[in-house]
Design an enzyme around this catalytic site. Structure first.
Site, short mmCIF file in Angstrom:
data_model
loop_
_atom_site.label_atom_id
_atom_site.label_comp_id
_atom_site.label_asym_id
_atom_site.label_seq_id
_atom_site.Cartn_x
_atom_site.Cartn_y
_atom_site.Cartn_z
N ASP A 25 -23.27 -9.44 -14.41
CA ASP A 25 -23.41 -10.25 -15.56
C ASP A 25 -22.63 -11.03 -15.58
OD1 ASP A 25 -25.32 -10.44 -17.78
OD2 ASP A 25 -23.69 -10.22 -19.12
N GLU A 68 -16.28 1.06 0.69
CA GLU A 68 -15.85 2.48 1.01
C GLU A 68 -17.15 3.43 0.98
OE1 GLU A 68 -13.29 3.68 -2.07
OE2 GLU A 68 -11.92 2.02 -1.68
C1 GLC Z 1 -26.35 -12.99 -18.95
C2 GLC Z 1 -27.87 -12.12 -19.28
C3 GLC Z 1 -28.21 -12.46 -20.72
C4 GLC Z 1 -27.11 -12.12 -21.59
C5 GLC Z 1 -25.71 -12.70 -21.46
C6 GLC Z 1 -24.88 -11.88 -21.99
O1 GLC Z 1 -26.69 -14.13 -19.08
O2 GLC Z 1 -28.52 -12.19 -18.28
O3 GLC Z 1 -29.66 -11.83 -21.14
O4 GLC Z 1 -27.49 -12.32 -23.05
O5 GLC Z 1 -25.50 -12.38 -20.24
O6 GLC Z 1 -24.47 -10.70 -21.72
#
Ligand code: GLC
Ligand code: CA
Length: 572
Positions: free
Chosen positions: A232, A281
């Site tokens: 993310d 790993e």
């Molecule tokens: C990413 C996720 C989104 C979230 C953001 C903050 O873009 O896909 O859903 O709100 O990160 O974590």
């Protein structure tokens, strides 16, 4: 909306996938052509009738995903979380939130998936934690000067009494990217940085404890048997030294065009080089996928250099209109950018953060990815089916977001009082309308929640529209004109045809304006894809034998009339 299968018969069912052993042997680069299905756990399947999807629900529906013909499943976060941003605010990275189940459920889900030949990718949220994370809570309690504060970005405010934020950065969700904390004695204290909601404080990746902790979290889930991580905000972890002001307001408009002091900094790549060693790993080709919003596909390619991650989402493709010339350009640039780093190109049309493509294509182009109007639904679905077939014909790996295989539109008319997207509640945020693509999907029956939960008339955390009774998996199964059967056929053909899947090249064929035509070759046979992006039928010379079509097509005497907004797959 109809489709045309060669000889009116469906391709042979997907061959049973081989179970995946933890030590799955020789490297074949499974991710290079994988179709990866995104499950949004809140909205996929609810086993206990509380209106919220959960891990046992997902587990019970894995055979559906195997039969659909996907290779891997990516699960959005199911970790312990106060759900300020639907789970992207994690308070314990090694625990399952009770609302989704237990670690035992996660273990069972991973094992069952492997038995069925499906790989599991989990979401990792390293840019920020929840404000309820133990580290952040302790940092607040210990007050200014505590070394624990260095794990986040705490700063004194500007102004006479520290009443102004430390710099002028704006949150992606709207408003300032800083919130003032309260000292242990109740007085106003330092400010902390949050690129997203105030409940999502950003980690300071310069702090060694942060890096160590995430190495350990990676190992925890790798030991649980997951096949990879979707990372993310992979472009956000490193901030420009000194956290300098940005010379402009309305900064969200700059996102995607400029390199910002908090996004796509070169330092992030060191983190991925480190993580790649850990992934390597483990046996069985574990992968990392970057969610990196960068100004260009070329910059995205930096994330998938040979010693970094394996894939990165191609958001430039996601943002492209249904237009032959624009599509051709983005396809070329995407393939050209990934070739030098030897990474597969990825293709994606929908996810949990953007308006579903059936609704984007139902509206006038150029409105971005948060659309508030339903538009022309029939047009949107026709284009969505055509766009999906085009995507699945391109070389590389493709992402399918739950429900797109049902042709679901966004729910654009959710009442304000049911909305939960934190960005909706913060003025001028980027992402305010994401609830519309997060509505629980319909499985069966005539009464909400349409098999999402166990009881007819039972709850679902966002209400489903009445029309969705007609879009359920049950209704669409076995109907050769349905979008679900189109996806099933497409994935079966993709698996069986030697020229589909992995690759780095397409050969463009001459085609009338508004039509895309390309060829893919292999030693065992060639393949052609034609997409008519115009609103009128177009006559072309038939390039071969029809394999699959997103709309009714008429072929006669070596010519074919490509239906408006349609894609046809050809064997040549
Ligand atoms: C990413 C996720 C989104 C979230 C953001 C903050 O873009 O896909 O859903 O709100 O990160 O974590
Ligand atoms: Ca539930």
């Amino acid at each position: 909306m109809t489709q045309n299968l060669a000889g009116a018969s469906r391709p042979a069912p997907v061959p049973a996938a081989e179970p995946i052993a933890a030590s799955a042997g020789a490297s074949r680069g499974w991710w290079r052509d994988a179709v990866i299905y995104q499950v949004y756990p809140r909205s996929f399947a609810d086993s206990n009738g509380d209106g919220m999807g959960d891990l046992p629900g997902i587990r019970s529906r894995l055979p559906y995903l195997r039969d659909l013909g996907v290779d891997a499943v990516w699960l959005s976060p199911f970790y312990a979380s106060p759900q300020a941003d639907a789970g992207y605010d994690v308070s314990d990275y090694r625990a399952v939130d009770p609302m989704f189940g237990t670690l035992l459920d996660a273990d069972g889900l991973i094992r069952d998936a492997h038995e069925l030949g499906l790989r599991i990718i989990v979401d990792l949220v390293p840019n920020h934690s929840s404000d309820q994370h133990e580290w952040f809570q302790r940092a607040l309690r210990e007050g200014p000067g505590s070394p624990l504060r260095d794990r986040y970005h705490f700063r004194p405010g500007k102004g006479e009494n520290g009443e102004l934020p430390p710099n002028n950065w704006e949150s992606i969700f709207g408003g300032p990217a800083w919130t003032r904390s309260v000292n242990p004695d109740g007085t106003p204290g330092e400010w902390y940085l949050h690129l997203f909601a105030p409940e999502q404080p950003d980690f300071n990746w310069e702090n060694r404890a942060v890096a160590d902790e995430f190495r350990s979290i990676l190992r925890f889930w790798l030991d649980m048997g997951v096949d990879g991580f979707r990372i993310d905000v992979a472009h956000g972890m490193v901030k420009q030294a000194g956290l300098p002001d940005i010379g402009a307001g309305d900064q969200l408009k700059l996102l995607g065009n400029d390199v910002m002091p908090f996004f796509d900094q070169d330092g992030v790549h060191e983190i991925y080089r480190d993580w790649r060693k850990i992934l390597d790993e483990y046996p069985g080709e574990r992968i990392g996928v970057a969610e990196a919003w960068t100004p260009t596909v070329q910059r995205t390619a930096n994330y998938v250099r040979p010693d970094e991650l394996h894939q990165a989402f191609n958001f430039q493709y996601l943002g492209t209109s249904w237009d032959a010339a624009e599509l051709r350009e983005v396809i070329d640039v995407s393939l050209d950018s990934m070739r030098p780093v030897d990474a597969p190109t990825t293709w994606v049309l929908s996810n949990h953060d953007v308006t579903r493509h059936a609704t984007r294509f139902a509206n006038e182009p150029g409105q971005g990815t948060q659309i508030r109007t339903a538009g022309d639904r029939e047009l949107g679905l026709r284009r969505a089916r055509a766009a999906s077939l085009l995507m699945l014909a391109l070389p590389g790996s493709a992402y399918v977001y739950q429900g797109e295989e049902l042709g679901l539109p966004d729910v654009t008319d959710l009442p304000d009082e049911v909305r939960q997207d934190p960005s909706f509640f913060r003025a001028s945020g980027q992402d305010g309308f994401r609830d519309g693509c997060r509505v629980p999907i319909p499985w069966s029956g005539t009464e909400a929640p349409y098999g999402f939960g166990p009881n007819a008339g039972g709850p679902s955390w966002l209400p489903q529209p009445a029309e969705w009774a007609g879009l359920s998996v049950e209704v669409q199964t076995g109907d050769p004109t349905s979008t679900l059967e189109l996806y099933r056929s497409a994935l079966a053909v993709r698996r069986a045809h030697p020229a589909l899947g992995a690759g780095t090249e397409v050969t463009w064929l001459e085609a009338p304006e508004g039509v895309l035509a390309f060829r893919r070759d292999s030693a065992q046979g060639s393949f052609v894809c034609t997409s008519n992006t115009t609103g009128a039928p177009v006559r072309i010379a038939a390039p071969g034998r029809i394999l699959l079509s997103s709309a009714d097509t008429e072929a006669a005497d070596g010519e074919i009339l490509l239906a408006a907004d349609s894609t046809v797959w050809w064997a040549v």
